[in-house]
Structures are given as C-alpha cells and as structure tokens.
Design a protein around this motif. Structure first.
Motif, short mmCIF file in Angstrom:
data_model
loop_
_atom_site.label_atom_id
_atom_site.label_comp_id
_atom_site.label_asym_id
_atom_site.label_seq_id
_atom_site.Cartn_x
_atom_site.Cartn_y
_atom_site.Cartn_z
N GLY A 102 16.01 -2.75 -5.68
CA GLY A 102 15.00 -1.84 -6.20
C GLY A 102 13.87 -2.58 -6.89
N LEU A 103 14.20 -3.62 -7.64
CA LEU A 103 13.18 -4.42 -8.30
C LEU A 103 12.44 -5.29 -7.29
N ALA A 104 13.18 -5.87 -6.34
CA ALA A 104 12.57 -6.77 -5.37
C ALA A 104 11.63 -6.04 -4.41
N LEU A 105 11.95 -4.79 -4.09
CA LEU A 105 11.19 -4.05 -3.08
C LEU A 105 10.32 -2.95 -3.68
N LYS A 106 10.04 -3.04 -4.97
CA LYS A 106 9.32 -1.96 -5.65
C LYS A 106 7.99 -1.62 -4.97
N ASP A 107 7.21 -2.63 -4.61
CA ASP A 107 5.90 -2.36 -3.98
C ASP A 107 6.06 -1.70 -2.62
N ALA A 108 7.06 -2.12 -1.85
CA ALA A 108 7.29 -1.53 -0.53
C ALA A 108 7.77 -0.09 -0.66
N PRO A 112 4.56 1.01 1.91
CA PRO A 112 4.92 1.06 3.33
C PRO A 112 6.14 1.92 3.66
N PHE A 113 7.13 1.97 2.75
CA PHE A 113 8.34 2.74 3.04
C PHE A 113 8.08 4.24 3.13
N ARG A 114 6.89 4.69 2.69
CA ARG A 114 6.60 6.13 2.71
C ARG A 114 5.85 6.55 3.97
N ASP A 115 5.73 5.62 4.92
CA ASP A 115 5.13 5.91 6.23
C ASP A 115 6.01 6.95 6.95
N LEU A 180 16.88 3.31 -0.71
CA LEU A 180 15.56 2.98 -1.25
C LEU A 180 14.48 3.31 -0.22
N VAL A 181 14.88 3.38 1.05
CA VAL A 181 13.96 3.78 2.11
C VAL A 181 14.04 5.29 2.28
N PRO A 182 12.94 6.03 2.05
CA PRO A 182 12.98 7.48 2.23
C PRO A 182 13.48 7.86 3.63
N GLY A 183 14.33 8.86 3.68
CA GLY A 183 14.89 9.28 4.96
C GLY A 183 16.32 8.85 5.15
N LEU A 287 -0.03 15.29 12.28
CA LEU A 287 0.11 14.59 11.01
C LEU A 287 -0.22 13.12 11.23
N THR A 288 -0.88 12.52 10.27
CA THR A 288 -1.08 11.06 10.33
C THR A 288 0.12 10.40 9.64
N PRO A 289 0.43 9.16 9.98
CA PRO A 289 1.57 8.48 9.36
C PRO A 289 1.51 8.43 7.84
N HIS A 290 0.29 8.51 7.29
CA HIS A 290 0.13 8.41 5.84
C HIS A 290 -0.42 9.71 5.26
N ALA A 291 -0.12 10.83 5.92
CA ALA A 291 -0.64 12.13 5.47
C ALA A 291 -0.25 12.41 4.02
N GLY A 292 -1.22 12.77 3.22
CA GLY A 292 -0.96 13.18 1.85
C GLY A 292 -0.63 12.06 0.89
N GLU A 293 -0.69 10.79 1.34
CA GLU A 293 -0.32 9.72 0.44
C GLU A 293 -1.29 9.62 -0.73
N LEU A 294 -0.73 9.11 -1.83
CA LEU A 294 -1.56 8.88 -3.00
C LEU A 294 -2.63 7.85 -2.68
N ALA A 295 -3.79 8.08 -3.17
CA ALA A 295 -4.86 7.09 -2.98
C ALA A 295 -4.53 5.82 -3.72
N GLY A 296 -4.85 4.68 -3.09
CA GLY A 296 -4.53 3.41 -3.70
C GLY A 296 -5.27 3.19 -4.98
#
Length: 296
Positions: A102-108, A112-115, A180-183, A287-296
């Motif tokens: 969880g700590l190592a992959l926090k950024d992912a 990217p994991f929310r694609d 940790l990977v959604p889905g 739907l786009t792969p990043h539909a509704g994602e938070l803006a960076g």
C-alpha cells in the motif's frame, strides 16, 4: 460533491464492501456512469472506516477475545498456544503484505490503477478465479456428503480457522493485498485464496473480515492527512461514511448466513458480465478509460 452524491456513494460502499465484487470498483464506476467526478482513493479509504466500524461491532465478541488473548500472551508464555492469541498474531502477519504494498504503490493506486480498462480486466479475471475456487469447494462438500452416505470417495477435508497457520495467514494477506487494484475485491481475493488452500467458505469469509480491520482502518487514517488539503467535502464525506456503516452492518449479517449455505456463483456471473459490459462501453467510446477522474 452534493449530498445526493454522498448518499449514493455511501450506499454503494456499504452494499459492496463485504461482497466479492469490489467496493472501490463500484465507487469508481458509479461516478463514471453518473458523470460525476471520481470520489478518489482518499474518499474510498475514509468511507471504508464506516464499513470496518460495522465489522468491529458485529464481531465485537470475537475481536475483544482475540485482542485480549494476544495482549495476555505477551506477558504469559503459557497463553501463547491459545487459539485466540494465535489468531491475533496471524492477523498481524496477514496485514504485512497490504501495508508494505500500500505504501509502495500509493501513487499507482491513486492514478493508473483507476483506469476503467484495468478495472474491467480485474473484474473478469478475479471473477473466474472465484468461480474456480467455489467449484473446488462445492466438489469437496459433495464428496464429503457421499462419504457420509456410504459411498466412499477421496475426500479433501476442508479446514476451519483452528487450523490456520503462519503460512496460510500470509497467503491470505497476499491475496488481500491484491485488492489494492480496484476491481479485485478484498473479500473476493481473500475468500478465493482461502478456498483454494482448503478452507471452508465460512472460515475464509470470517478471516477475511477480521484481516480487513487493521488494513482498512490504517488506510483510512493514513488518507486523512491527504484529505485535509482543502479539496475534501468533509460534511458529505462524513455523511457517506455513516451511510456506509449502517448499510454495511446489515450486509455483514446477511453475507455470513449466505456463505454457509450458498454458492458464490451469482457473484461470479455478476463480476464477469459487469467487466464485459465495461469493456464494451469503453471500446465503443461511451466511456473513456479515465471518465470522471479527478483532475491532476
């Protein structure tokens, strides 16, 4: 985030957290389908505190007994062989993989994991894995009934939690870390892992609930520092957490009864169909792969 959005997302969190269908994926998909902004990993982690509070209350006797025995075992060597004390250590062991990853992959996890394509893949793949694990468990149950009925067959005796050891606890923990990977689904991964290494449905589900408590509470508390950046709608987030708690408590009671008598195949079918639908919607451009994602 509006109050209606927070209610719906809290409801989705409570309904899906303990079922093997992935609450994080459903929160992400609810936002995408409704054309809302992705609530984000921080919102997911904080609302999970609500559902894990439901676990603490529902399993309060078991948890109190385990925690008490674990602390007493630190002082008294003779207690260390007690099942409840051992369970305390095994929950700690099983929590290590998700803590480290969880700590190592926090950024992912937050990016990217929310694609949606990845979520569709994990829904289908883990649905197949759950289906295989469920079929193996059902076969063992049938073989055991045949033996009791006088038709002797080679029977793989399913294990309960009294037979849980360090190796199995770590395997459960590695399976939990996959969520940790959604889905993937925390309960789906840990229950599948438990069934594949020979545990009963009820034992796998019960340990899955207990194992989730330290991981989810730690994750939610860890995310609190990021949630103070001024972008979090605190009143709505708290409201969603309360909704998730109330709904989650009811779902736990139902699911524990369900797993002791029924097959997981309805969840398997649902996961695969949802994953295929998601692939189709993304492929068709709905739907786009990043539909509704938070803006960076």
């Amino acid at each position: 985030m509006s109050w209606f959005e927070s209610f719906v997302l809290g409801l989705v969190q409570g309904l899906t957290e303990f079922l093997p269908i992935s609450s994080s994926a459903h929160l992400r998909l609810t936002a995408a389908f409704a054309d809302w902004q992705d609530p984000g990993a921080a919102f997911t982690a904080i609302t999970q505190i609500g559902t894990e509070t439901a676990v603490l209350i529902y399993f309060r006797k078991d948890i109190t007994r385990i925690v008490s025995a674990w602390f007493r075992s630190l002082r008294h060597r003779r207690i260390r062989g007690d099942h409840d004390a051992t369970m305390g250590w095994l929950v700690i062991v099983g929590s290590i993989p998700i803590g480290v990853l969880g700590l190592a992959l926090k950024d992912a996890i937050e990016g990217p994991f929310r694609d949606l394509r990845l979520i569709a893949t994990t829904l289908v793949v883990m649905g197949v894995v759950l289906g295989i694990a469920d079929r193996l468990a059902a076969r063992d149950e049938r073989d055991e009934k045949d033996e009791k009925g006088g038709r002797h067959r080679a029977v793989r005796q399913r294990k309960d939690l009294t037979l849980l050891n360090t190796r199995d606890g770590l395997i459960f923990g590695i399976c939990q870390a996959m969520a940790l990977v959604p889905g993937v689904s925390r309960s789906g991964a840990t229950i599948s892992g438990g069934l594949l290494i020979g545990y009963t449905r009820e034992a796998a589900a019960r340990y899955s609930f207990l194992l989730a408590v330290p991981a989810v509470l730690a994750s939610g508390l860890f995310e609190l520092k990021d949630a103070t950046d001024g972008h979090t709608s605190w009143p709505q987030t708290i409201f969603a957490t309360l909704v998730a708690f109330a709904v989650g408590y009811a779902v736990i009671a139902w699911f524990i009864r369900f797993v002791s008598r029924k097959s997981f195949m309805p969840f398997v079918v649902y996961r695969i169909l949802l994953g295929l639908l998601l692939f189709a919607l993304v492929g068709a451009g709905v739907l786009t792969p990043h539909a509704g994602e938070l803006a960076g």
